[in-house]
Structure formats: C-alpha cells, structure tokens
Design a protein around this motif. Structure first.
Motif, PDB file in Angstrom:
ATOM      1  N   LYS A 145       0.823  -1.210   0.000  1.00  0.00           N
ATOM      2  CA  LYS A 145       0.000   0.000   0.000  1.00  0.00           C
ATOM      3  C   LYS A 145       0.857   1.259   0.000  1.00  0.00           C
ATOM      4  N   TRP A 146       2.015   1.205   0.678  1.00  0.00           N
ATOM      5  CA  TRP A 146       2.874   2.386   0.757  1.00  0.00           C
ATOM      6  C   TRP A 146       3.828   2.505  -0.429  1.00  0.00           C
ATOM      7  N   LEU A 147       3.967   1.447  -1.200  1.00  0.00           N
ATOM      8  CA  LEU A 147       4.983   1.410  -2.246  1.00  0.00           C
ATOM      9  C   LEU A 147       4.817   2.514  -3.299  1.00  0.00           C
ATOM     10  N   PRO A 148       3.603   2.874  -3.744  1.00  0.00           N
ATOM     11  CA  PRO A 148       3.496   3.953  -4.744  1.00  0.00           C
ATOM     12  C   PRO A 148       4.094   5.267  -4.260  1.00  0.00           C
ATOM     13  N   ASP A 149       3.837   5.640  -3.004  1.00  0.00           N
ATOM     14  CA  ASP A 149       4.415   6.881  -2.480  1.00  0.00           C
ATOM     15  C   ASP A 149       5.937   6.781  -2.412  1.00  0.00           C
ATOM     16  N   ALA A 150       6.443   5.633  -1.979  1.00  0.00           N
ATOM     17  CA  ALA A 150       7.896   5.458  -1.908  1.00  0.00           C
ATOM     18  C   ALA A 150       8.514   5.508  -3.301  1.00  0.00           C
ATOM     19  N   GLN A 151       7.844   4.931  -4.271  1.00  0.00           N
ATOM     20  CA  GLN A 151       8.358   4.956  -5.638  1.00  0.00           C
ATOM     21  C   GLN A 151       8.417   6.383  -6.182  1.00  0.00           C
ATOM     22  N   ASN A 152       7.429   7.188  -5.835  1.00  0.00           N
ATOM     23  CA  ASN A 152       7.438   8.585  -6.267  1.00  0.00           C
ATOM     24  C   ASN A 152       8.628   9.333  -5.670  1.00  0.00           C
ATOM     25  N   ILE A 153       8.907   9.075  -4.393  1.00  0.00           N
ATOM     26  CA  ILE A 153      10.069   9.707  -3.760  1.00  0.00           C
ATOM     27  C   ILE A 153      11.354   9.241  -4.432  1.00  0.00           C
ATOM     28  N   TYR A 154      11.416   7.964  -4.728  1.00  0.00           N
ATOM     29  CA  TYR A 154      12.611   7.392  -5.359  1.00  0.00           C
ATOM     30  C   TYR A 154      12.869   8.027  -6.730  1.00  0.00           C
ATOM     31  N   VAL A 155      11.803   8.241  -7.497  1.00  0.00           N
ATOM     32  CA  VAL A 155      11.943   8.836  -8.829  1.00  0.00           C
ATOM     33  C   VAL A 155      12.238  10.324  -8.725  1.00  0.00           C
ATOM     34  N   ASP A 156      11.533  11.025  -7.810  1.00  0.00           N
ATOM     35  CA  ASP A 156      11.721  12.467  -7.683  1.00  0.00           C
ATOM     36  C   ASP A 156      13.118  12.815  -7.171  1.00  0.00           C
ATOM     37  N   THR A 157      13.723  11.915  -6.418  1.00  0.00           N
ATOM     38  CA  THR A 157      15.067  12.171  -5.903  1.00  0.00           C
ATOM     39  C   THR A 157      16.104  12.093  -7.010  1.00  0.00           C
TER      40      THR A 157
END
Length: 373
Positions: free
Chosen positions: A319-331
């Motif tokens: 459930k949390w993975l989409p938000d984490a993926q966004n952070i990973y890409v935005d970084t």
C-alpha cells in the motif's frame, strides 16, 4: 343569733365576684431529634449491612451485589471529589502532552524530550557493549564498512538525528537474525541477518526500519505510556481483587502489545520512505520481507506478539509502495545498481565455508520493540 350569722355568710358568698378559671394548657411531648436519613454512618466496611446502611442505600441507591461494581461504587461515593479533581487534572495533562509522530502524523502521548531519551539509553548502550564483548567485529572489517556505508546514506534522511554521534557495531553471530539501533545513533547488526538481506537495499530495509524507531522517538513514547499502564493496572487490581501478574498480563494484551505493533508498522512505513529518499529501490523492501517470511519456522500469533506478522507487513508495504516509488523517482536516483553487486561480493568473501546457518526465531516473548527486528 346563729340564724343571722348564717344569713350574712350566704349573702357574702352571693355578692363575691366569680373567680377566673385557670387556663388549661395541652401538654407538649418532649422533642427527641432522630438521625437524619441523609446522614451516612461514620464507619462502614464493604460488607457492613447494619446500622444506617439501609437508610444510606435509600438515599444513594442500591449497592450492587457484584464485587467489582460494588467496590467501584464505594470508591466513587467515598472519594468523589478527589476522583473528579485528579481525573480532570490527568485529562488536561494527557491532552497537553499529545504530539504528532513525524511523517505518519499519528497522535500519541509523550512526556520525554529527545535529550532525556538519549540519556536514559546511554546505560543500555554500555550494557550492550559489555554483553557482546569479544564478538564485535572491528571498525575496519569489510562487513562493518558495508553496514556503515548504508547508515551514512540513511542519516541525511533522519532530520534532527543527523547530528548524533553515530557508531556502527556488527556482532558476529550467524544464528541471530536481528538488528537494532539505540537512541543516540548506536547501531548494532548481527551477522545472521545479512544473508536474509541479500543485497545492500535489503540491509537498508532493516536499518531504515530500526533508525525509524529513533526518528519517531518510540522509546520515549513507550516509557511515557508505561506510567499510564501502571496506574490502570493498579486500579484494575484494586477493583477486581486479582493478582498483580494477572493485571499486568491483561494490560499487556490490551494496551502494550497493540501499541508495540503500531510502532513496528509505523517504523516500516517511515523506514520505507527513508530508504527511497536515500536512493534505495523501495521494491527491495517487499522482496526482503518475502525472504524473511520463508525463514520464520516458528512464529507466535500476532495477537500475542510485539510485532506484526510478515504477511501483514508485506500487505502494508504494497500500500505504501506507490508513495515510496514517487520519492525514489523524484530524488533522481539512478546508476546505483553497482552498490548491490559490491555488497554481494563482500558477503561472499566473508562467509565461512562449510558453515550451516541455523536461524533462531526473532520472538522471545519480550515487549521491547527494539530488542528484536
């Protein structure tokens, strides 16, 4: 002569005015004051049914025949004003000390400052060093350097904890699948968890989780809640007349264990976002918990454990993975895959040959969240 005297007496009596009759007063009975029906007996035991008890019951209502309710009634009727004052003051104190956990914004009760938390944990750090003395790998050991490398990448994501004196300790124990971080930046990793990590991102999953406990100041929260649990346990013992151990077990099951599982889930969430910000692929956290689930041969029911089950952890991470993926890409993380290969090569070179690793279950029936991963 005698006839004359008798006549004069008769005439005198006839002319004498009539005497006023004395008033007749009705006798008033004497007044004997009785005890008011609202006056409570001065001394009375729980089981006293004599004297003014019946009159007191008529005023206050019937007493319950059920022991716990009866004792609660007695405490309320005997100490109503102190209970109201203490209860109101306690409620104000509780609300005043509510705060939000970083990132998750969960409201929790906490009365300890970060400085107090570090001071309390300093003794734990020294005790841990003494406990594993002679089994801690040197600072220049390749495995210690690999763990320190992951910690260095995660520290910038910790916010206010970046200024702590971080120290990394790797304990040589292939049978212990565990890691923990003592407040103040003291990291301990057992070598038994490294094969489960498999790569540097897997190790970042473990360390991100443990560092997240410090970011959220879970130790302070646990110590603060223990005072409330102690008061509740004492009242439970007094009203239900049970052994202290029974009372402690009840409140562990109803309060302590659920709160511990909440903290563990929260650390998983914060740690996942931290590893993504540190340019570790958050999808590796999902793979790590899949491997961890396979190593668990014996696990207690989640209701009796301080930690959520691996199944629930995996479900939450999805459930949390989409938000984490966004952070990973935005970084802007990219081109860092060689770190995983370096970690695998280091682990292969340091792994002893012909040694079978026996995984010990992480659960030992303790309630300390940081004792076991």
């Amino acid at each position: 002569m005698y006839t004359l005297r008798a006549g004069l007496r008769s005439a005198g009596r006839a002319t004498r005015p009539l005497a006023t009759p004395r008033p007749q007063f009705q006798r008033v009975p004497s007044f004997h004051p009785r005890r008011s029906i609202y006056q409570r007996p001065r001394y009375r035991r729980f089981d006293d049914k004599r004297g003014g008890q019946k009159q007191w019951d008529n005023y206050q209502g019937q007493w319950s025949n059920f022991g716990p309710v009866y004792r609660a009634q007695y405490l309320w009727r005997s100490y109503q004003k102190p209970i109201i004052i203490v209860g109101t003051g306690g409620a104000v104190f509780y609300v005043y000390n509510l705060e939000e956990v970083p990132i998750t914004h969960r409201r929790r009760f906490n009365i300890l400052s970060p400085e107090s938390e570090k001071g309390i944990s300093e003794g734990t750090y020294q005790t841990t060093l003494e406990q594993f003395k002679g089994r801690i790998l040197p600072a220049n050991h390749p495995v210690t350097k690999q763990v320190a490398r992951v910690v260095e990448r995660l520290i910038p994501t910790t916010g206010g904890l970046a200024g702590d004196g971080w120290r990394v300790h790797v304990i040589e124990d292939p049978s212990m699948v565990n890691a923990f971080v003592i407040p103040g930046g003291k990291v301990f990793v057992f070598t038994g968890i490294l094969p489960v990590c498999e790569n540097e991102a897997g190790l970042a999953t473990v360390l991100g989780h443990e560092i997240a406990h410090n970011v959220a100041h879970h130790v302070s929260e646990r110590l603060s809640r223990s005072s409330l649990t102690l008061i509740a346990s004492m009242l439970f013992t007094l009203i239900f007349q049970v052994d202290t151990r029974v009372s402690n077990s009840v409140f562990d099951l109803l309060l302590s264990l659920p709160n511990s599982r909440t903290q563990e889930t929260e650390a998983d969430h914060i740690g996942l976002l931290m590893m993504a910000e540190a340019c570790y692929d958050p999808r590796e956290a999902l793979a790590f918990w899949e491997r961890m689930k396979k190593t668990e041969k014996v696990a207690p029911p989640q209701l009796l454990s301080t930690h959520p089950s691996s199944y629930n952890r995996i479900d939450h991470i999805k459930k949390w993975l989409p938000d984490a993926q966004n952070i990973y890409v935005d970084t802007g993380c990219g081109g860092l895959s060689h770190f995983a290969n370096d970690f695998r090569q280091t682990m292969r070179s340091q792994r002893p040959k012909n040694v079978q690793v026996q995984v010990k279950p992480a659960w030992r029936g303790k309630t300390d969240d940081d004792d076991f991963f």
